[in-house]
Structure formats: C-alpha cells, structure tokens
Design an enzyme around this catalytic site. Structure first.
Site, short mmCIF file in Angstrom:
data_model
loop_
_atom_site.label_atom_id
_atom_site.label_comp_id
_atom_site.label_asym_id
_atom_site.label_seq_id
_atom_site.Cartn_x
_atom_site.Cartn_y
_atom_site.Cartn_z
N CYS A 1 3.41 -34.96 -51.60
CA CYS A 1 4.23 -35.46 -52.73
C CYS A 1 3.07 -36.39 -53.27
O CYS A 1 2.54 -36.90 -53.08
CB CYS A 1 5.17 -36.50 -51.78
SG CYS A 1 6.17 -35.76 -50.64
N ARG B 1 -1.07 -31.07 -56.63
CA ARG B 1 -1.20 -31.33 -55.05
C ARG B 1 -0.29 -30.55 -54.24
O ARG B 1 -0.15 -30.68 -52.87
CB ARG B 1 -0.65 -32.89 -55.10
CG ARG B 1 -1.45 -33.81 -55.76
CD ARG B 1 -0.78 -35.32 -55.70
NE ARG B 1 -0.61 -35.75 -54.43
CZ ARG B 1 -1.38 -36.86 -53.88
NH1 ARG B 1 -2.52 -37.13 -54.57
NH2 ARG B 1 -1.03 -37.26 -52.93
N TRP C 1 7.04 -32.55 -51.61
CA TRP C 1 6.84 -31.45 -50.79
C TRP C 1 7.62 -31.60 -49.59
O TRP C 1 7.25 -32.57 -48.63
CB TRP C 1 5.31 -31.60 -50.69
CG TRP C 1 4.85 -30.19 -49.86
CD1 TRP C 1 4.34 -29.35 -50.55
CD2 TRP C 1 4.38 -30.23 -48.62
NE1 TRP C 1 3.65 -28.31 -49.64
CE2 TRP C 1 3.98 -28.87 -48.26
CE3 TRP C 1 4.76 -30.87 -47.43
CZ2 TRP C 1 3.62 -28.51 -47.29
CZ3 TRP C 1 4.29 -30.29 -46.24
CH2 TRP C 1 3.90 -29.18 -46.00
N ASN D 1 6.14 -41.35 -50.46
CA ASN D 1 5.40 -40.43 -49.99
C ASN D 1 5.12 -40.85 -48.41
O ASN D 1 4.98 -42.02 -47.97
CB ASN D 1 3.91 -40.28 -50.63
CG ASN D 1 4.01 -39.93 -51.97
OD1 ASN D 1 5.11 -39.41 -52.16
ND2 ASN D 1 2.66 -39.91 -52.59
N GLY D 2 5.04 -39.77 -47.58
CA GLY D 2 4.72 -40.33 -45.96
C GLY D 2 5.96 -39.71 -45.12
O GLY D 2 6.84 -39.16 -45.65
N GLU E 1 -14.16 -19.55 -43.27
CA GLU E 1 -13.75 -20.16 -44.69
C GLU E 1 -13.33 -18.79 -45.84
O GLU E 1 -12.41 -18.85 -46.36
CB GLU E 1 -14.92 -20.84 -45.01
CG GLU E 1 -14.73 -20.99 -46.73
CD GLU E 1 -13.68 -22.45 -47.01
OE1 GLU E 1 -13.02 -22.43 -46.02
OE2 GLU E 1 -13.39 -22.59 -48.15
N LYS F 1 -9.74 -18.85 -47.41
CA LYS F 1 -9.37 -18.36 -48.66
C LYS F 1 -8.49 -17.39 -48.92
O LYS F 1 -7.48 -17.18 -49.58
CB LYS F 1 -10.70 -18.39 -49.54
CG LYS F 1 -11.65 -19.45 -49.84
CD LYS F 1 -11.29 -20.60 -50.50
CE LYS F 1 -10.39 -21.69 -49.92
NZ LYS F 1 -10.94 -22.73 -49.14
N GLU G 1 -4.96 -18.19 -47.93
CA GLU G 1 -4.17 -19.41 -48.76
C GLU G 1 -3.72 -18.83 -50.16
O GLU G 1 -2.76 -19.38 -50.63
CB GLU G 1 -5.37 -20.44 -49.01
CG GLU G 1 -5.71 -21.49 -48.01
CD GLU G 1 -6.74 -22.45 -48.34
OE1 GLU G 1 -6.37 -23.67 -48.39
OE2 GLU G 1 -7.78 -21.98 -48.78
N HIS H 1 -14.59 -8.38 -27.55
CA HIS H 1 -13.87 -9.24 -26.76
C HIS H 1 -12.48 -9.19 -27.39
O HIS H 1 -11.59 -9.98 -27.31
CB HIS H 1 -14.08 -10.62 -26.47
CG HIS H 1 -15.50 -10.67 -25.75
ND1 HIS H 1 -15.83 -10.37 -24.40
CD2 HIS H 1 -16.73 -10.83 -26.21
CE1 HIS H 1 -17.10 -10.34 -24.25
NE2 HIS H 1 -17.79 -10.86 -25.44
N LYS I 1 -2.56 -29.85 -51.80
CA LYS I 1 -3.80 -30.19 -52.05
C LYS I 1 -4.33 -31.39 -51.00
O LYS I 1 -5.28 -31.20 -50.64
CB LYS I 1 -4.12 -30.73 -53.41
CG LYS I 1 -5.39 -30.89 -53.97
CD LYS I 1 -6.07 -29.54 -53.90
CE LYS I 1 -7.64 -29.90 -54.08
NZ LYS I 1 -8.53 -28.97 -53.43
C1 G6P Z 1 -5.55 -29.17 -47.48
C2 G6P Z 1 -6.11 -28.55 -48.71
C3 G6P Z 1 -7.51 -28.02 -48.31
C4 G6P Z 1 -8.47 -29.12 -47.81
C5 G6P Z 1 -7.76 -29.73 -46.73
C6 G6P Z 1 -8.36 -30.88 -46.22
O1 G6P Z 1 -5.34 -28.36 -46.54
O2 G6P Z 1 -5.43 -27.46 -48.97
O3 G6P Z 1 -8.04 -27.37 -49.49
O4 G6P Z 1 -9.61 -28.18 -47.19
O5 G6P Z 1 -6.51 -30.23 -46.97
O6 G6P Z 1 -8.54 -31.86 -47.37
P1 G6P Z 1 -9.56 -33.03 -47.52
O7 G6P Z 1 -9.23 -33.66 -48.82
O8 G6P Z 1 -9.50 -33.88 -46.41
O9 G6P Z 1 -10.95 -32.33 -47.78
#
Ligand code: G6P
Length: 608
Positions: free
Chosen positions: A2, A27, A74, A100-101, A481, A485, A488, A504, A603
């Site tokens: 949000c 975001r 969100w 927000n929150g 990672e 990606k 995501e 395993h 985000k």
């Molecule tokens: C969300 C974002 C990721 C990010 C993670 C941690 O899931 O979509 O891209 O890596 O938060 O965020 P930060 O701002 O703490 O690195």
C-alpha cells in the site's frame, strides 16, 4: 505494498495526487482511491485496478479542492474491490482515512462497534480507524487521532481528513513509513519519497508513535503522549531520471542494464587501492567493537536474504568471523542467544521491510549490535541501526529486485575485505580483490552485450513450466536467486537447489521437459558441478550452463551455454546472477507478463 500520498497547498490537489499515486504504482497494488477536501465538503473516489481507472472516473469532473489524501491498496483484509479500497469513512461520512499496515485488534473493536449499532461497509481492518476517530472527535482532529492511536494494536501509517476541519491533514505512524514533504507552495505527506519527489526533496521523517498536523504552510509533530517535537527538514538526494524508463520497455530491464553503474556507485570513494582496504565511513561509529567481532548474523528477506547467503561465503573466505544467515521472518521468532559482541547485519533495499525491522529490534533487545546495509536513505532500518553502509543504488522500481542484489554483494565484499584486512588477509590479496572489484563493471557490461543470446535461450525454453537452478557454494545462493527471479516475473515454477542435494530428491524430477540452469564458473566447485550436469544429461534433461569464458569442454556436454568473464571465486556471484536475471526477464516477456508489476507481489513488504 500500500502507498499513501497527501497534498495540501494552493494548487488543485487532484492532478498532484494522481501523479503521486502513479509514482507509487511500483510498490504493487490492486485498487486505489482518494478524498479531496473543498471547504466543508469532501469528495471521495475509489476504483479497482490501475490508477488509470481512477483517472477515468474523475477526468470529466470539476474537482477544485486544494487538499486531499490518496492511497494505493494491496489487499490484506478483504478482496480487492471498490468498497474495500481506501479512503475508508465513518457512518456520517465526516472522516476519511487512508491506512498502510494492519490493525491487529480490529476484530474485537469491530464486534463491539457492531453491538453498539455501527454497520460496517467494508471488510477492511482500516474501517475501524474511521469509526474510532469519529467517536473520539470533538472538534480537534489531531486529538481524535491521538486517542485512536492508543486504542489500536498493530501497525499503521495513516492520513486523515475531516469535513469540518478544512486546511488540515493529520498523519500518524507506527511501524509503516510516513514522510512529510515540505514544498514551496504547499506541503505533502507520503509513504515513499517517490510520490512527492517532483515537488520537493525537503523531507521530515515521522518516527513510530508520532503524529503530525499538516497545513498549507506548516507542520506540527508530536508524540502519542502529546509531547511537541521540533524536527527540521533534511534534503534527500533524488535523481528524477530513476523514475523514468529512458527508452527501456520495463524498469526491470533498465535496472539490469544499470548494474555496471550500480557496482561503481557502491564502491565510489570507498577504495584505498594502495592499502588493499576499503574505507567505510558509515560503520566507523561501531568500528572498535566490529573489528573484534567473531560472530555475525546476516538477516534479510527475499532477494536481500539471498545476497546475505552469498555474503556468508564471502565472509568465511576473507575473514575469521563465523557467519550465520537467516530469513528475518524466522529470525524474529527465534530464542536468540548471542555470544558476546555479536553483530547482526540487516540487508534491505527499502529499509522498511516489516520482518527485517522486527528482526533487528529483537536482536537489539537481546544485546547484539546491529548495522544496516540499506538503499533508502533515512528509512526505518537506516534510522534504527547503530551504523551502516548505504548502497547509493538510486531508486529500484522493478518489483523483482535486480540491481540491489549486485549492490548488496559489492558492499558485503567491501565489508568482508575491510574486516579481513584487519584479521589476516594479506596486502597482496587485498590489492588483488580491489583490482578485481574495479574490473567488475566492465565484465558485467560484457555479459549485458550478450543479452540477445540470452533472449534466444529464453525463447527456446519459456514454454517449459518447471525449471531447476543448481549451484554449489557461491553458486548455490545464485541458483536460489535465479529461481526466485523466474518465479516472480514469469510465474514459471522454478526450484533453486544446492547441486550436492540433487541425489536426495530433485533428480527424480529430471526429464526432457525440465530445463536445468547450472551455475558452473571455473571455481573450486566446477568439477563437482560437471558431475551433476552429467547426471542430468544421462537422464535427458536439457541443461543451460553459466560458465567461465573459454570453458569449451562444457559446451559439448550441455544444450546451451552462457559465458561470463573470469574473476575471483568470491566475485563470481556478481557476474553469474546477471544471465539468471535476463533469462527470467525474457521468459516473462515471451509469456507477456506484467513484468514490473507481477501479480500478488509488492515492492516493499511493510506488513508481516
Ligand atoms: C519484496 C520485494 C523483493 C525484495 C524483498 C525484500 O518481496 O518484492 O524484491 O527482495 O521484498 O525487500 P527489502 O526492501 O527489505 O530488500
């Protein structure tokens, strides 16, 4: 997640708020809304979907008010719908609030209110705020918000307007970011500098349990206990270019291509070449203790966590420190028992991730020293850590983090090098590390110049619905990672695995329909990775190998090869992750995904 943006000034609020909301789109959100005050009248509009839907609704209307609050939602409590979008209002529609929150005790408050005859119009936790503020209001909006703060549990960044109090917006914060922006022709409040950066870069951060009344010309901050706070505005560095695509089709691709510069920015002014040692001014306040540290815990979420996983190997390679890495969301609930002089290093792009923030608070409570590697200057984590190092990576807009990962790896390497040189790393090794670090931007550029080749590999495989990413040691977190990606942005199911664990379990999945991306740079694990590749090939699994330039023997063994330049073993992750990012990006593009706004993701994750 949000986002909030508010404006009060001499200009019409509508276009300023819509533009602010658009800057918060990155975001992640599913609905949006705003409330504009014009004298003793407030107009509220809400819509599901993109901000353009809200624009369509309001385009032909004459909305002249010069103050208002706006929100991107969100969904957490209640599906994305108009009635659940913010602003939420009270029974008489006097008060409008964006939030927000999460209000954790909203169910008990709601039950009591329903018994008292209040009918709720939404499924949100936020609606209780509107009703509570209305019940607490006797002419003073600031006071009504203050009283409300004491009866709610959980987290909030909120902004409130009242029909009978024109000329005032009241904002309050506990756990969710809120910043006041001081402009020449009016004032702002937002959850994120991006929303107001076009108008001002003079900002004032609210701390937890503070509230503020903002007027056209002024702002007054106080604590929840009514103590007045005097705080002056600080200037934030802001490149408006960061928020533009500059010819790229997506922010994700733009940010992938920015990485040579991102690495340079992380190192700028920080390398003492002749001493083979970095200079990190931000951690000097804790240096006396840090240099004696022998136990470190790195915490983070998402991509930041995987950067921490690489960091552990780098620290083990360069220093004498024992390093653990933990997901902040797990760490915060552990029974922590730190050896003396433990340092917790928190990694966060936004500096606002709720779990990471909670983890560092818990670590401090248990006696650890806490430092931060954070991108957003002045963010909550930056302010709640004893010392830290900024990434200086500029704004990262793509929801899937890319440039932040290489920036975090660069800074972790600098920190490990600084400590390693203090331990027993030789001058020659230090100088060699610095030389290789300085070469990285050109090496990344070279990989990027092969983007078309990587695109053609993505074209060959994007229809496969399950992928495996494998690596060992430094390559293992890169496999994680890479898989993250892929999930995501392309929504392809991908697993990141340590190659040693293949036998395993995951080997059962191998067949011609499951491509494996193998991270095989020429490091000490290379031969073992080749054995794994042979096991996959003998089960007819397609293999895409990320290899060091010139490793010709591997080319014959696998289906597709992506070459990266040679570097030191502990710097390979910075290079090996780039092809993974591009594979995910191009696969998502072939699948026509909404790359910069992937479904259900945010985000900045500001709730638990
Ligand atoms: C969300 C974002 C990721 C990010 C993670 C941690 O899931 O979509 O891209 O890596 O938060 O965020 P930060 O701002 O703490 O690195």
């Amino acid at each position: 997640m949000c986002g909030i943006v508010c404006y009060i000034g001499k200009d019409k609020a509508m276009p300023i708020l819509i533009e602010g909301l658009k800057k918060l789109e990155y975001r992640g959100y599913d609905s949006a809304g705003l409330a504009i005050q014009d004298g003793n009248h407030i107009d509220c509009y809400r819509s599901v979907g993109k901000i353009t839907e809200l624009e369509k609704k309001t385009n032909d209307l004459e909305i002249n008010g010069t103050s208002g609050i706006a929100h991107t939602r969100w969904a957490t409590h209640g599906e994305p719908s108009e009635r659940n979008a913010h602003p939420q209002t009270d029974v008489r529609e006097d008060i409008f609030v964006v939030h927000n929150g999460i209000i954790e005790n909203y169910i008990s408050i709601k039950r009591k209110m329903e018994k008292a005859g209040i009918t709720f119009r939404s499924d949100t936790d936020t609606e209780v705020l509107a009703h509570l503020i209305a019940l607490n209001f006797d002419g003073d909006l600031n006071e009504a918000v203050r009283k409300t703060m004491s009866s709610v549990e959980g987290t909030f960044g909120m902004a409130v307007v009242h029909k009978t109090v024109p000329g005032e917006i009241v904002v309050a914060r506990r756990g969710s970011p809120l910043i006041i922006g001081v402009g020449e022709e009016g004032n702002f409040a937002a959850s994120d500098v991006a929303a107001m950066a076009r108008y001002t870069n003079e900002v004032v951060h609210l701390n937890d349990n503070e509230l503020a009344t903002i007027t056209k010309k002024d702002f007054h901050i106080s604590t929840a206990q009514a103590k007045t706070i005097t705080r002056h505005a600080e200037t934030v560095e802001w490149e408006t270019e960061d928020a533009e695509l500059n010819g790229f089709p997506h922010f994700m691709l733009k940010e992938i291509f920015e990485q040579p510069e991102t690495i340079r920015n992380a190192m700028r002014g920080r390398l003492e070449k002749s001493e083979g040692v970095p200079k990190l001014g931000g951690i000097m306040p804790v240096w006396d203790r840090l240099k004696e540290c022998r136990h470190m815990v790195i915490v983070g979420c998402g991509t930041s966590y995987y950067a921490g996983c690489v960091g552990r190997y780098i620290f083990e390679r360069l220093t004498e420190i024992d390093v653990e890495v933990e997901l902040a969301s797990e760490f915060r609930y552990r029974k922590l028992n730190f050896p003396p002089n433990t340092f917790v290093v928190s990694l966060s792009q936004s500096g606002e991730t709720a779990d990471t923030l909670a983890a560092i608070r818990e670590a401090r409570r248990k006696g650890a020293h806490v430092i931060g590697i954070v991108n957003v200057v002045g963010s909550s984590i930056a302010r709640e850590t004893e010392a830290g190092i900024y990434n200086h990576a500029g704004l990262e807009i793509g929801v899937a983090s890319t440039k932040m990962f290489v920036s975090q790896l660069t800074i972790l390497t600098l920190l490990a090098l600084l400590l390693g040189r203090h331990h027993n790393l030789s001058l020659t090794d230090g100088m060699e590390a610095i030389r290789e670090l300085e070469d990285l931007p050109d090496k990344v550029r070279k990989i990027l110049s092969e983007a078309n080749h990587i695109q053609s590999i993505a074209e060959k495989y994007y229809r496969y619905s399950n992928w495996l990413f494998l690596g060992r040691q430094y390559g293992y977190p890169i496999a994680m990672e890479g898989a993250l990606k892929m999930k995501e942005v392309s929504y392809i199911h991908a697993e990141g695995y340590p190659a040693g664990e293949m036998k395993h379990g995951p080997i059962a999945l191998i067949n011609p329909d499951m491509p494996t991306v193998a991270i095989v740079p020429r490091d000490s694990m290379c031969d073992k990775m080749i054995n794994n590749i042979q096991e996959i090939k003998s089960r007819r699994g397609p293999v895409i190998a990320i290899v060091t330039e010139g490793d010709g023997n591997l080319k014959e063994m696998v289906d597709d090869v992506i070459e990266i330049p040679a570097t030191l073993d502990f710097l390979y992750p910075i290079l090996a992750v780039i092809p993974c990012q591009l594979l995910a990006y191009y696969s998502a593009r072939f699948l026509k995904r909404d790359i910069d706004r992937p479904r259900n993701l945010a985000k900045s994750v500001t709730v638990e």
